[in-house]
Design an enzyme around this catalytic site. Structure first.
Site, PDB file in Angstrom:
ATOM      1  N   GLU A 127     -16.640 -17.568  -1.758  1.00 28.52           N
ATOM      2  CA  GLU A 127     -17.163 -17.089  -0.485  1.00 28.52           C
ATOM      3  C   GLU A 127     -18.677 -16.984  -0.550  1.00 28.52           C
ATOM      4  O   GLU A 127     -19.258 -16.821  -1.626  1.00 28.52           O
ATOM      5  CB  GLU A 127     -16.575 -15.702  -0.166  1.00 28.52           C
ATOM      6  CG  GLU A 127     -15.059 -15.725  -0.064  1.00 28.52           C
ATOM      7  CD  GLU A 127     -14.440 -14.406   0.377  1.00 28.52           C
ATOM      8  OE1 GLU A 127     -13.297 -14.435   0.844  1.00 28.52           O
ATOM      9  OE2 GLU A 127     -15.095 -13.353   0.267  1.00 28.52           O
ATOM     10  N   CYS A 140     -26.048 -14.773   0.393  1.00 26.74           N
ATOM     11  CA  CYS A 140     -25.490 -14.271  -0.857  1.00 26.74           C
ATOM     12  C   CYS A 140     -24.500 -15.324  -1.330  1.00 26.74           C
ATOM     13  O   CYS A 140     -23.527 -15.618  -0.626  1.00 26.74           O
ATOM     14  CB  CYS A 140     -24.803 -12.941  -0.571  1.00 26.74           C
ATOM     15  SG  CYS A 140     -23.948 -12.260  -1.997  1.00 26.74           S
ATOM     16  N   CYS A 147     -14.237 -14.280 -11.201  1.00 27.05           N
ATOM     17  CA  CYS A 147     -15.111 -13.785 -12.266  1.00 27.05           C
ATOM     18  C   CYS A 147     -14.233 -13.247 -13.378  1.00 27.05           C
ATOM     19  O   CYS A 147     -13.205 -12.624 -13.121  1.00 27.05           O
ATOM     20  CB  CYS A 147     -16.031 -12.673 -11.751  1.00 27.05           C
ATOM     21  SG  CYS A 147     -17.171 -12.050 -13.014  1.00 27.05           S
ATOM     22  N   CYS A 151     -14.809  -6.064 -14.090  1.00 22.72           N
ATOM     23  CA  CYS A 151     -15.282  -4.734 -13.661  1.00 22.72           C
ATOM     24  C   CYS A 151     -14.250  -4.155 -12.679  1.00 22.72           C
ATOM     25  O   CYS A 151     -13.932  -4.803 -11.670  1.00 22.72           O
ATOM     26  CB  CYS A 151     -16.659  -4.831 -13.010  1.00 22.72           C
ATOM     27  SG  CYS A 151     -17.865  -5.689 -14.044  1.00 22.72           S
ATOM     28  N   CYS A 154     -14.590  -3.952  -8.663  1.00 25.40           N
ATOM     29  CA  CYS A 154     -15.038  -5.150  -7.956  1.00 25.40           C
ATOM     30  C   CYS A 154     -13.840  -6.043  -7.625  1.00 25.40           C
ATOM     31  O   CYS A 154     -13.043  -6.374  -8.513  1.00 25.40           O
ATOM     32  CB  CYS A 154     -16.033  -5.897  -8.853  1.00 25.40           C
ATOM     33  SG  CYS A 154     -16.438  -7.550  -8.282  1.00 25.40           S
ATOM     34  N   GLY A 202     -18.656 -14.016  -8.993  1.00 24.89           N
ATOM     35  CA  GLY A 202     -19.000 -14.594 -10.289  1.00 24.89           C
ATOM     36  C   GLY A 202     -20.177 -13.955 -10.977  1.00 24.89           C
ATOM     37  O   GLY A 202     -20.971 -13.240 -10.382  1.00 24.89           O
ATOM     38  N   GLU A 203     -20.268 -14.238 -12.271  1.00 28.51           N
ATOM     39  CA  GLU A 203     -21.376 -13.767 -13.092  1.00 28.51           C
ATOM     40  C   GLU A 203     -22.295 -14.973 -13.324  1.00 28.51           C
ATOM     41  O   GLU A 203     -21.964 -15.887 -14.087  1.00 28.51           O
ATOM     42  CB  GLU A 203     -20.835 -13.210 -14.422  1.00 28.51           C
ATOM     43  CG  GLU A 203     -21.862 -12.998 -15.501  1.00 28.51           C
ATOM     44  CD  GLU A 203     -23.097 -12.208 -15.055  1.00 28.51           C
ATOM     45  OE1 GLU A 203     -22.972 -11.215 -14.323  1.00 28.51           O
ATOM     46  OE2 GLU A 203     -24.209 -12.600 -15.452  1.00 28.51           O
ATOM     47  N   SER A 236     -28.395 -11.680 -10.087  1.00 31.47           N
ATOM     48  CA  SER A 236     -27.821 -10.401 -10.494  1.00 31.47           C
ATOM     49  C   SER A 236     -26.880 -10.628 -11.671  1.00 31.47           C
ATOM     50  O   SER A 236     -26.015 -11.499 -11.624  1.00 31.47           O
ATOM     51  CB  SER A 236     -27.052  -9.801  -9.312  1.00 31.47           C
ATOM     52  OG  SER A 236     -26.447  -8.577  -9.677  1.00 31.47           O
ATOM     53  N   SER A 259     -26.895  -5.020 -13.221  1.00 28.86           N
ATOM     54  CA  SER A 259     -25.865  -4.116 -12.717  1.00 28.86           C
ATOM     55  C   SER A 259     -25.553  -3.078 -13.779  1.00 28.86           C
ATOM     56  O   SER A 259     -24.786  -3.341 -14.700  1.00 28.86           O
ATOM     57  CB  SER A 259     -24.611  -4.918 -12.361  1.00 28.86           C
ATOM     58  OG  SER A 259     -24.925  -5.826 -11.326  1.00 28.86           O
ATOM     59  N   HIS A 261     -24.870   0.703 -13.341  1.00 35.39           N
ATOM     60  CA  HIS A 261     -23.763   1.564 -12.857  1.00 35.39           C
ATOM     61  C   HIS A 261     -23.496   2.825 -13.679  1.00 35.39           C
ATOM     62  O   HIS A 261     -22.741   3.690 -13.238  1.00 35.39           O
ATOM     63  CB  HIS A 261     -22.451   0.780 -12.711  1.00 35.39           C
ATOM     64  CG  HIS A 261     -22.587  -0.438 -11.862  1.00 35.39           C
ATOM     65  ND1 HIS A 261     -23.188  -0.433 -10.624  1.00 35.39           N
ATOM     66  CD2 HIS A 261     -22.222  -1.732 -12.083  1.00 35.39           C
ATOM     67  CE1 HIS A 261     -23.165  -1.653 -10.114  1.00 35.39           C
ATOM     68  NE2 HIS A 261     -22.604  -2.461 -10.978  1.00 35.39           N
ATOM     69  N   ASN A 335     -18.376  -0.047  -2.180  1.00 36.78           N
ATOM     70  CA  ASN A 335     -17.585  -0.654  -1.113  1.00 36.78           C
ATOM     71  C   ASN A 335     -16.122  -0.643  -1.528  1.00 36.78           C
ATOM     72  O   ASN A 335     -15.807  -0.952  -2.672  1.00 36.78           O
ATOM     73  CB  ASN A 335     -18.061  -2.090  -0.863  1.00 36.78           C
ATOM     74  CG  ASN A 335     -19.466  -2.103  -0.296  1.00 36.78           C
ATOM     75  OD1 ASN A 335     -19.748  -1.440   0.698  1.00 36.78           O
ATOM     76  ND2 ASN A 335     -20.375  -2.832  -0.937  1.00 36.78           N
ATOM     77  N   CYS A 378     -21.015  -6.198  -1.069  1.00 37.46           N
ATOM     78  CA  CYS A 378     -21.013  -6.354  -2.525  1.00 37.46           C
ATOM     79  C   CYS A 378     -19.667  -5.988  -3.111  1.00 37.46           C
ATOM     80  O   CYS A 378     -19.120  -4.930  -2.821  1.00 37.46           O
ATOM     81  CB  CYS A 378     -22.034  -5.412  -3.147  1.00 37.46           C
ATOM     82  SG  CYS A 378     -23.684  -6.008  -3.014  1.00 37.46           S
TER      83      CYS A 378
HETATM   84  N1  SAH Z   1     -21.648 -10.588 -11.413  1.00 41.05           N
HETATM   85  C1  SAH Z   1     -22.930 -10.193 -11.014  1.00 41.05           C
HETATM   86  C2  SAH Z   1     -23.283 -10.587  -9.601  1.00 41.05           C
HETATM   87  C3  SAH Z   1     -22.209 -10.468  -8.577  1.00 41.05           C
HETATM   88  S1  SAH Z   1     -21.715  -8.824  -8.169  1.00 41.05           S
HETATM   89  C4  SAH Z   1     -23.131  -8.727 -11.243  1.00 41.05           C
HETATM   90  O1  SAH Z   1     -22.170  -8.023 -11.523  1.00 41.05           O
HETATM   91  O2  SAH Z   1     -24.274  -8.286 -11.199  1.00 41.05           O
HETATM   92  C5  SAH Z   1     -23.094  -8.294  -7.178  1.00 41.05           C
HETATM   93  C6  SAH Z   1     -23.318  -6.791  -7.202  1.00 41.05           C
HETATM   94  O3  SAH Z   1     -22.254  -6.108  -6.507  1.00 41.05           O
HETATM   95  C7  SAH Z   1     -23.350  -6.197  -8.587  1.00 41.05           C
HETATM   96  O4  SAH Z   1     -24.413  -5.289  -8.698  1.00 41.05           O
HETATM   97  C8  SAH Z   1     -22.016  -5.506  -8.672  1.00 41.05           C
HETATM   98  O5  SAH Z   1     -21.997  -4.507  -9.639  1.00 41.05           O
HETATM   99  C9  SAH Z   1     -21.876  -4.983  -7.266  1.00 41.05           C
HETATM  100  N2  SAH Z   1     -20.525  -4.584  -6.899  1.00 41.05           N
HETATM  101  C10 SAH Z   1     -19.368  -5.094  -7.326  1.00 41.05           C
HETATM  102  N3  SAH Z   1     -18.327  -4.456  -6.739  1.00 41.05           N
HETATM  103  C11 SAH Z   1     -18.852  -3.535  -5.927  1.00 41.05           C
HETATM  104  C12 SAH Z   1     -18.291  -2.579  -5.023  1.00 41.05           C
HETATM  105  N4  SAH Z   1     -16.978  -2.473  -4.856  1.00 41.05           N
HETATM  106  N5  SAH Z   1     -19.137  -1.807  -4.322  1.00 41.05           N
HETATM  107  C13 SAH Z   1     -20.469  -1.913  -4.471  1.00 41.05           C
HETATM  108  N6  SAH Z   1     -21.063  -2.800  -5.288  1.00 41.05           N
HETATM  109  C14 SAH Z   1     -20.264  -3.600  -6.018  1.00 41.05           C
HETATM  110 FE1  SF4 Z   2     -17.901 -10.070 -12.076  1.00 40.07          FE
HETATM  111 FE2  SF4 Z   2     -20.080  -8.870 -11.108  1.00 40.07          FE
HETATM  112 FE3  SF4 Z   2     -17.634  -8.304 -10.143  1.00 40.07          FE
HETATM  113 FE4  SF4 Z   2     -18.292  -7.479 -12.583  1.00 40.07          FE
HETATM  114  S1  SF4 Z   2     -19.250  -6.828 -10.646  1.00 40.07           S
HETATM  115  S2  SF4 Z   2     -16.360  -8.457 -12.011  1.00 40.07           S
HETATM  116  S3  SF4 Z   2     -19.567  -9.177 -13.282  1.00 40.07           S
HETATM  117  S4  SF4 Z   2     -18.698 -10.244 -10.003  1.00 40.07           S
END
Ligand code: SAH
Ligand code: SF4
Length: 421
Positions: A127, A140, A147, A151, A154, A202-203, A236, A259, A261, A335, A378
């Site tokens: 997406e 974005c 991925c 995490c 996510c 994705g990462e 990111s 990221s 957290h 989110n 996100c």
């Molecule tokens: N994989 C990379 C980039 C994609 S995620 C990363 O983790 O950085 C993009 C951002 O969204 C990251 O900062 C991630 O931690 C954040 N993210 C993931 N799930 C989320 C959620 N449910 N609510 C808010 N931010 C979230």
């Molecule tokens: Fe992958 Fe980023 Fe989601 Fe973690 S937050 S699962 S690294 S997309």
């Protein structure tokens, strides 16, 4: 879901972290491959393709100009009038194959935000989200289908990794967004795409070579690329330390977002499982090296999760780590995602967290929750259920209000974060 090694994709034993704990990387389906496209190729390589078709090398540059500068799509060959009609199709088949099929588009924020769910030609799902702001337009993009980093908060991580995207599959999401904006398909009239954030599925640093090549295409000028400013690009990462160091040496002054957290390893091990391999101190050391080498301020991403990581003690610990550094904190109210019961911190808790950081002189912003109602914010991007791709000419409108929790009038940072007042 079977634990696998990210590299081999085989259902092996999970890799063991240096710290001794297993790192859960997941791969849910067997990966296919993207067709070769001109965005995968250097200037010389694409010219070689034209020559191999018995055509002059400059024809490849003509096609590239149509793609990067005129933003012509592969299914609009009639617009490429400078290519002799009989040579057109072989050139397009070799250099501009269809890579992504739109499955669904959803829009919200009075048409200023639009999410597109794509299917690759081998059936992987991804997406991308276009967001228009008063002063800029951002896309974005996804760097992987799914991925493997796991995490738990996510949605993408909950589904596992399907495969890496190719350079051209990444670039194509950006070219599509630029085209949508130029052709006034988003509300607000014609505008230029100014920002690209690698914050979709994705990462990015786990797909290093393709992402670096995509960054080069995005910043090169036509006919070699889109000609975007590196300052408008943000990568990111979950914190893959060797790749952060490598990125610092690429001579690409993009913004790095880390990221984090959590400021402590005990909690970060839980929220970001790869932390068991590269703990907080190592991730931040690499981030500061990045800041020093590029002169770019690092963005520290911190999803605020109610009762999990939003206590003022953690705000203080975070401030201790960041004080005096070339960094700013970008707080993301969590989110919601289907697979987790965690919630965003309450507004009062968010404000207290922000105040604590600001009192220590840390530049802190709160990201708006754009796209939440269409699961485009996100961490909400996830594979659509399998099915036949369909084209919907008019995007569905879902909701009309912008979900900006701290006031749409707040000032903004260049990469799209809304400043909390
Ligand atoms: N994989 C990379 C980039 C994609 S995620 C990363 O983790 O950085 C993009 C951002 O969204 C990251 O900062 C991630 O931690 C954040 N993210 C993931 N799930 C989320 C959620 N449910 N609510 C808010 N931010 C979230
Ligand atoms: Fe992958 Fe980023 Fe989601 Fe973690 S937050 S699962 S690294 S997309």
């Amino acid at each position: 879901m079977t634990a696998t090694t990210a590299e081999s994709g085989r259902p092996d034993q999970p890799p063991t972290a240096e710290a001794g704990r297993p790192v859960r990387l997941t791969l849910t389906r067997r990966a296919g491959r993207a067709p070769r496209h001109l965005a995968d190729l250097t200037q010389q390589e694409r010219r070689d393709v034209a020559v191999s078709l018995g055509q002059p090398a400059f024809r490849a540059d003509q096609v590239a100009r149509h793609y990067y500068a005129r933003l012509i799509a592969a299914d609009e060959p009639e617009a490429m009038t400078d290519l002799p009609e009989r040579d057109r199709q072989p050139l397009l088949d070799a250099l501009l194959p269809r890579l992504l099929v739109p499955v669904r588009t959803l829009s919200c924020d009075d048409g200023l935000t639009r999410k597109t769910a794509w299917r690759t030609v081998d059936g992987a799902s991804l997406e991308s989200v276009i967001m228009r702001y008063p002063d800029r337009a951002t896309v974005c993009v996804s760097s992987q289908a799914g991925c493997g980093m796991g995490c738990p908060f996510c949605a993408t991580g909950q589904g596992g990794l399907t495969r890496n995207l190719s350079t051209a599959e990444i670039v194509e999401q950006v070219v599509h967004a630029a085209r949508v904006l130029r052709r006034r398909e988003l509300a607000g009239g014609e505008t230029r795409l100014s920002n690209v954030v690698f914050m979709g599925m994705g990462e990015p640093l786990a797909n290093y070579a393709a992402v670096i090549a995509a960054l080069r295409r995005l910043t090169a000028h036509p006919p070699d690329g889109l000609g975007l400013s590196a300052r408008g690009l943000t990568v990111s990462t979950v914190g893959l330390v060797p790749a952060i160091r490598r990125l610092a040496g690429e001579g690409l002054p993009v913004t790095l977002a880390v990221s984090l957290h959590a400021p402590d390893d005990v909690l970060r091990n839980e929220l970001v499982p790869i932390n068991t391999r590269w703990p907080v101190v190592e991730v931040l050391a690499a981030a500061w090296e990045y800041a020093e080498m590029t002169g770019r301020r690092v963005s520290v991403e911190y999803a605020l999760i109610d009762g999990v990581n939003d206590d003022v003690g953690r705000a203080d610990a975070l401030a201790d780590l960041l004080v005096g550094r070339l960094a700013h904190v970008n707080l993301i109210p969590l989110n919601p995602t289907g697979g987790s019961s965690w919630r965003a911190s309450a507004p009062a808790g968010q404000r207290a967290f922000v105040r604590r950081l600001r009192d220590r002189g840390i530049v802190t912003t709160v990201r708006d929750t754009r796209g939440r109602e269409i699961a485009a914010a996100c961490g909400q991007l996830a594979a659509e259920p399998a099915g036949k791709p369909e084209r919907r000419d008019r995007p569905e409108q879902v909701g009309s209000d912008r979900l900006v929790e701290f006031g749409a009038v707040g000032s903004t940072t260049p990469d799209g974060d809304r400043v909390l007042r």
